[in-house]
Write an enzyme that holds these catalytic residues in place. Structure first.
Site, PDB file in Angstrom:
ATOM      1  N   PHE A 288     -18.365  42.143 -35.716  1.00 17.21           N
ATOM      2  CA  PHE A 288     -18.207  41.202 -34.603  1.00 17.21           C
ATOM      3  C   PHE A 288     -17.234  40.104 -35.005  1.00 17.21           C
ATOM      4  O   PHE A 288     -17.382  39.483 -36.048  1.00 17.21           O
ATOM      5  CB  PHE A 288     -19.584  40.626 -34.259  1.00 17.21           C
ATOM      6  N   CYS A 289     -16.193  39.895 -34.185  1.00 22.32           N
ATOM      7  CA  CYS A 289     -15.222  38.812 -34.384  1.00 22.32           C
ATOM      8  C   CYS A 289     -14.573  38.922 -35.767  1.00 22.32           C
ATOM      9  O   CYS A 289     -14.047  39.964 -36.119  1.00 22.32           O
ATOM     10  CB  CYS A 289     -15.908  37.461 -34.159  1.00 22.32           C
ATOM     11  N   VAL A 290     -14.613  37.867 -36.567  1.00 16.95           N
ATOM     12  CA  VAL A 290     -14.009  37.909 -37.907  1.00 16.95           C
ATOM     13  C   VAL A 290     -14.682  38.985 -38.748  1.00 16.95           C
ATOM     14  O   VAL A 290     -14.047  39.608 -39.605  1.00 16.95           O
ATOM     15  CB  VAL A 290     -14.106  36.536 -38.593  1.00 16.95           C
TER      16      VAL A 290
END
Length: 555
Positions: A288-290
């Site tokens: 998720f994301c980074v």
């Protein structure tokens, strides 16, 4: 109000003086005709001034706040000539300043940066942010006999001690009690991560386990909020055998960790531990994301090593191609990165509260000024909201890791280019990652523009499935099916540019979670009886979930 009246009086007096009012010479000696009738001139000016205000109000609102702007919802902003004039003057001046920025003779990125900083100034100077020009603040102060102002000052003092704005009732939440509460056990830890294995809730589980890699710039429990609002809880309930990485906030002992350390000590190590515990060759992974960017690079390292350890990969609101990074990319330029490299590039810590403030500036009216008004000017008690508590529970990063990340992604956009980066001692080519890929983006995401997430389909993986969720970076992801909220878009034909894909996509009501669950099970290897105990002989229980690392507070 008194301040406003005094300002008007000073303006009146200045106009009267300019007209010659107050001079002592008679008209026959060259006195201005206006000076012969000072009372008349003063009263005439004030009448003219009042007429302008009334005419301004009678003409109706000529400049409207943007849709969703809640700063001027108080009735006084519409029905009081004084406040309507303040509001419209502010909005008109804001528009003029924005137009000036748009007309600046600079390159496109500089114009976007100017627009961003101009908006910070515009948002800060709103009359709603000042006690003397906010009708609700004045009304609250009168009703409470100024107790609201006294309480607000105390709130300000407390926040100065914390070094951040309090946006949520922090006493309402406790990690491990009503947040990060899905049952499980920590079965592995090193200086950077703890690995949690969640307790099965079904008689049988999928043979192919799932490893979740959350962002390292936030606490993992965004994916495990309260009961009924937890992605982890949902995945466990669907019969998946779920493992999750809990990142440690940087401390002096870890200030020298690099990007390669984050890959080796994070997902690469966790993948091997999960394979050992589950006794399988391949596992599902989700980032998720980074966390998705880190996971993508880890997959690139595995591909470079010729190691086939992944069954599928899911990326939620993740960027791999950083050509279009939205507004956050405007804050990262060569000078900013070089300064960070000089200060913490060889050791040091980027404080979590600094990162949190940076993200807050992307939506300053909602995430900064709203709470300045409510807490400091009105003395209100913050609400109990789990997402805001999570957002305030920041994570610090080691300087070397952060500097490598910002230079090779936001600044130079290298990780998408085959062989442009060396990670864990190997040139990385993401096109060699050949596992089935599930991509999820959010349509109103202000951190990862959905078009950027869409580009990942052309860079890595095979048979990619792209799903577009409604709402923003967080709300688009955290959308439990039981709540029957929002919607998402599907289009199996991804050989299109982003705009055409969306135009041809089919809108579906509710959550995207069941679509992902069905996709993941199609790529699994069947079911098995749920294990009676977490871990195995090599990796024993260390402590109950959520573990120590997630409870540590960053500076």
């Amino acid at each position: 109000m008194r301040a406003g009246q005094q300002s008007m009086k000073q303006f009146d007096d200045a106009i009267a003086a300019a007209m010659g009012v107050g001079a002592s010479r008679p008209a026959s000696q060259g006195m201005s005709p206006f000076a012969m009738y000072p009372d008349y001139v003063t009263e005439a000016w004030r009448l003219w001034n009042a007429s302008i205000v009334n005419a301004f109000a009678a003409a109706g609102t000529s400049v409207q706040p943007s849709r969703g702007d809640k700063r001027f919802k108080d009735d006084a902003w519409q029905h009081s000539p004084y406040y309507d004039l303040l509001k419209q003057s502010y909005l008109l001046t804001s528009k003029q300043l924005s137009d000036l920025v748009d007309q600046a003779q600079v390159d496109d990125k500089s114009r976007l940066q100017l627009r961003f900083y101009a908006r910070q100034f515009i948002d800060a100077m709103s009359p709603s942010n000042f006690p003397a020009t906010n009708p609700d603040v004045i009304r609250t102060a009168i009703r409470t006999r100024a107790a609201s102002l006294a309480t607000g000052m105390q709130n300000l003092i407390e926040d100065l001690k914390k070094g951040r704005i309090t946006r949520v009732d922090e006493s309402a939440f406790e990690v491990g009690r009503n947040l990060a509460a899905t049952p499980g056990s920590v079965v592995f830890e090193n200086e950077l991560i703890q690995l949690i294995e969640y307790t099965p809730q079904t008689v049988e589980v999928e043979k192919t386990p799932l490893l979740i890699v959350p962002p390292c710039i936030n606490k993992y429990y965004l994916l495990d909020l309260g009961a009924g609002n937890s992605f982890v809880e949902y995945a466990v309930a669907q019969g998946h055998r779920v493992f999750l990485i809990s990142w440690r906030s940087a401390i002096p002992e870890t200030q020298y960790l690099t990007w390669d350390d984050y890959l080796n000590l994070g997902p690469l190590k966790a993948i091997d531990v999960v394979r050992d515990i589950a006794a399988v060759d391949k596992i599902h992974v989700l980032g998720f994301c980074v966390g998705g960017t880190i996971l993508s690079c880890a997959a690139g390292v595995l591909a470079a090593r010729g190691e086939h350890k992944l069954a599928t990969m899911t990326l939620l609101t993740t960027m791999v191609d950083f050509v279009d990074t939205g507004e956050i990319g405007l804050l990262i330029d060569e000078n900013a990165v070089a300064l960070r490299e000089a200060m913490i590039g060889r050791g040091g810590i980027l404080p979590g509260k600094e990162l949190a403030f940076t993200f807050g500036t992307l939506r300053a009216n909602d995430l900064i000024w709203r709470y300045v008004v409510e807490s400091y000017l009105k003395g209100a008690t913050p609400e109990a909201f789990d997402l805001l508590y999570w957002d305030s529970d920041s994570v610090s990063l080691p300087g070397p890791m952060y500097c490598w990340y910002t230079r090779n992604t936001y600044l130079e956009n290298k990780i998408k280019e085959p062989g442009k980066t060396t990670q864990c001692g190997l040139p990385i080519d993401l096109s060699q990652v050949s596992v089935p890929l599930y991509l999820l983006a959010s349509r109103e995401d202000h951190i990862v523009p959905w078009q950027s997430a869409y580009r990942s389909k052309d860079l890595m993986g095979k048979d990619p499935r792209f799903v577009l969720a409604a709402s923003g970076h967080v709300a688009g992801v955290i959308n439990p099916p039981a709540r029957k909220k929002r919607n998402f878009w599907l289009n199996d034909n991804i050989n299109r540019d982003a705009k055409t894909w969306l135009e041809e996509a089919q809108e579906k009501p509710g959550s995207w979670w069941p679509d992902w669950d069905n996709w993941l099970k199609r790529h699994s290897s069947g079911k098995m009886r749920a294990p009676a105990q977490p871990g195995n002989a090599n990796f024993k229980i260390i402590e109950p979930a959520p573990g120590r690392y997630v409870k540590q507070k960053s500076n």
